[in-house]
Design a protein around this motif. Structure first.
Motif, PDB file in Angstrom:
ATOM      1  N   ASP A   7       0.705  -1.065   0.136  1.00  0.00           N
ATOM      2  CA  ASP A   7       0.177  -0.006  -0.324  1.00  0.00           C
ATOM      3  C   ASP A   7       0.678   0.697  -0.053  1.00  0.00           C
ATOM      4  O   ASP A   7       1.738   1.110   0.218  1.00  0.00           O
ATOM      5  N   TYR A  48       1.379   8.958  -3.479  1.00  0.00           N
ATOM      6  CA  TYR A  48       0.714   9.083  -4.316  1.00  0.00           C
ATOM      7  C   TYR A  48       0.499   9.581  -5.732  1.00  0.00           C
ATOM      8  O   TYR A  48      -0.471   8.685  -6.980  1.00  0.00           O
ATOM      9  N   ASP A  90      -7.228  -3.277  -5.548  1.00  0.00           N
ATOM     10  CA  ASP A  90      -8.542  -2.413  -4.459  1.00  0.00           C
ATOM     11  C   ASP A  90      -9.293  -3.575  -3.519  1.00  0.00           C
ATOM     12  O   ASP A  90      -9.646  -5.133  -3.901  1.00  0.00           O
ATOM     13  N   PRO A 129      -6.600  -0.534   2.119  1.00  0.00           N
ATOM     14  CA  PRO A 129      -6.041   0.370   1.399  1.00  0.00           C
ATOM     15  C   PRO A 129      -5.710  -0.880   0.350  1.00  0.00           C
ATOM     16  O   PRO A 129      -5.262  -1.413   0.113  1.00  0.00           O
TER      17      PRO A 129
END
Length: 140
Positions: A42, A63, A79, A84
């Motif tokens: 993650d 990100y 997902d 997360p």
């Protein structure tokens, strides 16, 4: 703790970034390296590993890099409901097993069945993803 990267691996990563039109930067190279080392990570895990090697890096920067990497096909996103999302270096299409207790994700080698044509009139399928859900050995 910085890990040594072979010059040919570094050059390959640099070329991979150039090939998709991304500028080569130290943080991009490091995040790409973290993802190429395998696993499903993650954003916080990626940030922590890369930050340890680089000395400084924000989650926001990671990100942004991941968004660019996704847009250019360098990475894929998985997902996980209730957990997360995790990312991995793009590879041949494959399927996953997801632990519904701890969120662990592993790649599995299995052929997805051909979809039934029932209820898919007019659809043109271009991909299939199979996800097995259950409890991993550690959670059992």
């Amino acid at each position: 703790m910085k890990r040594d990267v072979l010059p040919e691996q570094r050059e390959a990563a640099m070329q991979q970034l150039r090939d998709v039109g991304l500028r080569v930067t130290g943080p991009r190279l490091e995040v790409l390296k973290v993802l190429r080392e395998g696993g499903h990570l993650d954003v916080e895990e990626i940030t922590a590993i890369a930050r340890e090697r680089l000395g400084t890096l924000t989650s926001q920067a990671v990100y942004e890099m991941l968004r660019h990497f996704l847009d250019t096909g360098l990475v894929t996103k998985f997902d996980r409901p209730g957990f997360p999302a995790v990312f991995e270096a793009a590879a041949e299409p494959h399927h996953h097993a997801l632990c519904t207790r701890c969120g662990r994700v592993v790649n599995i080698d299995v052929q997805a069945p051909a979809p039934s044509r029932k209820g898919l009139s007019g659809w043109r399928m271009n991909a299939a993803e199979l996800v097995y859900k259950g409890e991993c050995p550690e959670c059992r």
